[in-house]
Design a protein around this motif. Structure first.
Motif, PDB file in Angstrom:
ATOM      1  N   ALA A  56       0.807  -1.220   0.000  1.00  0.00           N
ATOM      2  CA  ALA A  56       0.000   0.000   0.000  1.00  0.00           C
ATOM      3  C   ALA A  56       0.841   1.272   0.000  1.00  0.00           C
ATOM      4  CB  ALA A  56      -0.943   0.004   1.204  1.00  0.00           C
ATOM      5  N   TYR A  57       2.024   1.219   0.620  1.00  0.00           N
ATOM      6  CA  TYR A  57       2.814   2.434   0.802  1.00  0.00           C
ATOM      7  C   TYR A  57       4.200   2.361   0.154  1.00  0.00           C
ATOM      8  CZ  TYR A  57      -0.933   3.494   3.996  1.00  0.00           C
ATOM      9  OH  TYR A  57      -2.184   3.732   4.517  1.00  0.00           O
ATOM     10  N   ASP A  58       4.400   1.433  -0.747  1.00  0.00           N
ATOM     11  CA  ASP A  58       5.675   1.293  -1.473  1.00  0.00           C
ATOM     12  C   ASP A  58       6.884   1.201  -0.544  1.00  0.00           C
ATOM     13  OD1 ASP A  58       4.405   1.392  -4.001  1.00  0.00           O
ATOM     14  OD2 ASP A  58       4.333   3.585  -3.867  1.00  0.00           O
ATOM     15  N   ILE A  59       6.772   0.341   0.460  1.00  0.00           N
ATOM     16  CA  ILE A  59       7.837   0.163   1.445  1.00  0.00           C
ATOM     17  C   ILE A  59       8.724  -1.002   1.007  1.00  0.00           C
ATOM     18  CG2 ILE A  59       8.363  -0.336   3.871  1.00  0.00           C
ATOM     19  CD1 ILE A  59       6.736   2.246   3.461  1.00  0.00           C
ATOM     20  N   PRO A  60      10.041  -0.817   0.975  1.00  0.00           N
ATOM     21  CA  PRO A  60      10.912  -1.948   0.656  1.00  0.00           C
ATOM     22  C   PRO A  60      10.814  -3.020   1.751  1.00  0.00           C
ATOM     23  CG  PRO A  60      12.211   0.046   1.079  1.00  0.00           C
ATOM     24  CD  PRO A  60      10.768   0.418   1.216  1.00  0.00           C
ATOM     25  N   GLU A  61      10.835  -4.277   1.345  1.00  0.00           N
ATOM     26  CA  GLU A  61      10.663  -5.379   2.293  1.00  0.00           C
ATOM     27  C   GLU A  61      11.714  -5.373   3.397  1.00  0.00           C
ATOM     28  OE1 GLU A  61      10.602 -10.222   2.324  1.00  0.00           O
ATOM     29  OE2 GLU A  61       9.996  -9.205   0.500  1.00  0.00           O
ATOM     30  N   ASP A  62      12.933  -4.930   3.087  1.00  0.00           N
ATOM     31  CA  ASP A  62      13.987  -4.965   4.092  1.00  0.00           C
ATOM     32  C   ASP A  62      13.935  -3.804   5.087  1.00  0.00           C
ATOM     33  OD1 ASP A  62      14.819  -2.985   2.359  1.00  0.00           O
ATOM     34  OD2 ASP A  62      16.819  -3.822   2.032  1.00  0.00           O
ATOM     35  N   ALA A  63      12.938  -2.917   4.974  1.00  0.00           N
ATOM     36  CA  ALA A  63      12.788  -1.822   5.940  1.00  0.00           C
ATOM     37  C   ALA A  63      11.907  -2.232   7.111  1.00  0.00           C
ATOM     38  CB  ALA A  63      12.183  -0.585   5.267  1.00  0.00           C
ATOM     39  N   GLY A  64      11.036  -3.196   6.892  1.00  0.00           N
ATOM     40  CA  GLY A  64      10.121  -3.616   7.945  1.00  0.00           C
ATOM     41  C   GLY A  64      10.820  -4.439   9.013  1.00  0.00           C
ATOM     42  N   VAL A  65      10.453  -4.188  10.255  1.00  0.00           N
ATOM     43  CA  VAL A  65      10.957  -4.964  11.386  1.00  0.00           C
ATOM     44  C   VAL A  65       9.742  -5.479  12.146  1.00  0.00           C
ATOM     45  CG1 VAL A  65      12.271  -4.887  13.539  1.00  0.00           C
ATOM     46  CG2 VAL A  65      13.102  -3.636  11.531  1.00  0.00           C
ATOM     47  N   ALA A  82       9.793 -10.483  23.466  1.00  0.00           N
ATOM     48  CA  ALA A  82       9.441  -9.856  22.200  1.00  0.00           C
ATOM     49  C   ALA A  82      10.695  -9.961  21.344  1.00  0.00           C
ATOM     50  CB  ALA A  82       9.049  -8.403  22.404  1.00  0.00           C
ATOM     51  N   CYS A  83      10.539 -10.513  20.163  1.00  0.00           N
ATOM     52  CA  CYS A  83      11.677 -10.743  19.271  1.00  0.00           C
ATOM     53  C   CYS A  83      11.570  -9.825  18.064  1.00  0.00           C
ATOM     54  CB  CYS A  83      11.687 -12.190  18.800  1.00  0.00           C
ATOM     55  SG  CYS A  83      11.754 -13.390  20.148  1.00  0.00           S
ATOM     56  N   LEU A  84      12.590  -9.035  17.822  1.00  0.00           N
ATOM     57  CA  LEU A  84      12.623  -8.137  16.664  1.00  0.00           C
ATOM     58  C   LEU A  84      13.465  -8.754  15.568  1.00  0.00           C
ATOM     59  CD1 LEU A  84      13.171  -4.556  18.108  1.00  0.00           C
ATOM     60  CD2 LEU A  84      11.069  -5.677  17.445  1.00  0.00           C
ATOM     61  N   VAL A  85      12.819  -8.952  14.423  1.00  0.00           N
ATOM     62  CA  VAL A  85      13.499  -9.525  13.269  1.00  0.00           C
ATOM     63  C   VAL A  85      13.103  -8.743  12.025  1.00  0.00           C
ATOM     64  CG1 VAL A  85      13.645 -11.828  14.297  1.00  0.00           C
ATOM     65  CG2 VAL A  85      11.683 -11.244  12.866  1.00  0.00           C
ATOM     66  N   ARG A  86      14.003  -8.673  11.072  1.00  0.00           N
ATOM     67  CA  ARG A  86      13.658  -8.026   9.804  1.00  0.00           C
ATOM     68  C   ARG A  86      12.494  -8.764   9.168  1.00  0.00           C
ATOM     69  NH1 ARG A  86      19.134  -7.431   6.571  1.00  0.00           N
ATOM     70  NH2 ARG A  86      17.881  -8.864   5.360  1.00  0.00           N
ATOM     71  N   ALA A  87      11.660  -8.039   8.468  1.00  0.00           N
ATOM     72  CA  ALA A  87      10.464  -8.625   7.863  1.00  0.00           C
ATOM     73  C   ALA A  87      10.796  -9.640   6.778  1.00  0.00           C
ATOM     74  CB  ALA A  87       9.564  -7.531   7.302  1.00  0.00           C
ATOM     75  N   ASP A  88      12.009  -9.596   6.251  1.00  0.00           N
ATOM     76  CA  ASP A  88      12.388 -10.575   5.230  1.00  0.00           C
ATOM     77  C   ASP A  88      13.060 -11.804   5.844  1.00  0.00           C
ATOM     78  OD1 ASP A  88      14.735  -9.281   5.912  1.00  0.00           O
ATOM     79  OD2 ASP A  88      15.396  -8.928   3.858  1.00  0.00           O
ATOM     80  N   THR A  89      12.929 -11.970   7.174  1.00  0.00           N
ATOM     81  CA  THR A  89      13.434 -13.150   7.886  1.00  0.00           C
ATOM     82  C   THR A  89      12.331 -13.655   8.817  1.00  0.00           C
ATOM     83  OG1 THR A  89      14.332 -11.915   9.780  1.00  0.00           O
ATOM     84  CG2 THR A  89      15.792 -12.214   7.871  1.00  0.00           C
ATOM     85  N   ARG A  90      12.606 -14.749   9.481  1.00  0.00           N
ATOM     86  CA  ARG A  90      11.674 -15.313  10.459  1.00  0.00           C
ATOM     87  C   ARG A  90      12.429 -15.599  11.747  1.00  0.00           C
ATOM     88  NH1 ARG A  90       7.106 -14.900   8.182  1.00  0.00           N
ATOM     89  NH2 ARG A  90       6.623 -15.904   6.227  1.00  0.00           N
ATOM     90  N   ALA A  91      11.789 -15.328  12.881  1.00  0.00           N
ATOM     91  CA  ALA A  91      12.400 -15.627  14.173  1.00  0.00           C
ATOM     92  C   ALA A  91      12.613 -17.141  14.290  1.00  0.00           C
ATOM     93  CB  ALA A  91      11.508 -15.142  15.310  1.00  0.00           C
ATOM     94  N   ASP A  92      13.764 -17.532  14.768  1.00  0.00           N
ATOM     95  CA  ASP A  92      14.093 -18.945  14.970  1.00  0.00           C
ATOM     96  C   ASP A  92      13.559 -19.368  16.341  1.00  0.00           C
ATOM     97  OD1 ASP A  92      15.143 -21.477  15.061  1.00  0.00           O
ATOM     98  OD2 ASP A  92      17.237 -20.858  14.884  1.00  0.00           O
ATOM     99  N   VAL A  93      12.244 -19.537  16.402  1.00  0.00           N
ATOM    100  CA  VAL A  93      11.554 -19.807  17.668  1.00  0.00           C
ATOM    101  C   VAL A  93      11.935 -21.169  18.239  1.00  0.00           C
ATOM    102  CG1 VAL A  93       9.286 -20.125  18.749  1.00  0.00           C
ATOM    103  CG2 VAL A  93       9.633 -18.300  17.078  1.00  0.00           C
TER     104      VAL A  93
END
Length: 180
Positions: A56-65, A82-93
């Motif tokens: 919706a807002y033309d955000i690059p995938e690697d900007a999201g956390v 609370a685990c902070l990970v880049r949106a182009d990765t997944r937390a290793d739960v």
């Protein structure tokens, strides 16, 4: 301050817009030395999820956390992070987070539990203003994001800040390989 930009979002100084922040987020920002470097931008609540917001807002995938809330039990004690990970990765739960929490099994907190304990809306939970007792685990790759896009505690806005500041949040623990 408003030099923080991403896509077509229209950011403004976060502390000037408490109506766009959950109460615990605003309270934490008001006391944080780095609050002047934090912006907030209104969004369509239907676009709060990462993929929808990016589109919706033309955000690059690697900007999201993303902020995912994980818990487990050990000796009758609930341990939450609370685990902070880049949106182009997944937390290793199942491996890394489980190890860091020192629990036999780690899993995502239920929506009801995460919302009730955080005082934030589901889909908007953010590392700013977390409950006392929750750990804040930050994947080391997150701090390298020039302008990070995170939740605001509500679904109707997003917070923008330099990724390096996520390591400066109260209680933040920067962890190598928290995500895959």
């Amino acid at each position: 301050m408003t030099s923080l930009t991403l896509g077509t979002l229209e950011p403004a100084p976060a502390l000037d817009h408490p109506d766009l922040l959950a109460d615990p987020v605003h309270a934490t920002l008001a006391a944080w030395a780095h609050a002047g470097e934090v912006a907030v931008a209104p969004i369509d609540p239907e676009a709060a999820d990462t993929a929808a917001c990016n589109a919706a807002y033309d955000i690059p995938e690697d900007a999201g956390v993303n902020c995912v809330v994980v818990g487990g039990r050990r000796d009758g004690e609930e341990r939450v992070a609370a685990c902070l990970v880049r949106a182009d990765t997944r937390a290793d739960v199942n491996s890394r987070v489980k190890e860091l929490l020192d629990v036999r099994k780690a899993s995502f907190l239920s929506m009801e539990q995460a919302v009730e304990q955080s005082g934030m809306e589901y889909g908007g939970i953010t590392p700013i203003g977390l409950p006392a007792g929750w750990r804040l685990l930050v994947d080391a790759r997150v701090v390298d994001v020039p302008v990070a896009l995170i939740g605001s505690g509500v679904r109707r806005s997003k917070v923008l800040l330099p990724g390096r500041l996520l390591a400066e949040l109260p209680g933040a623990e920067v962890v190598e390989d928290l995500a895959r």
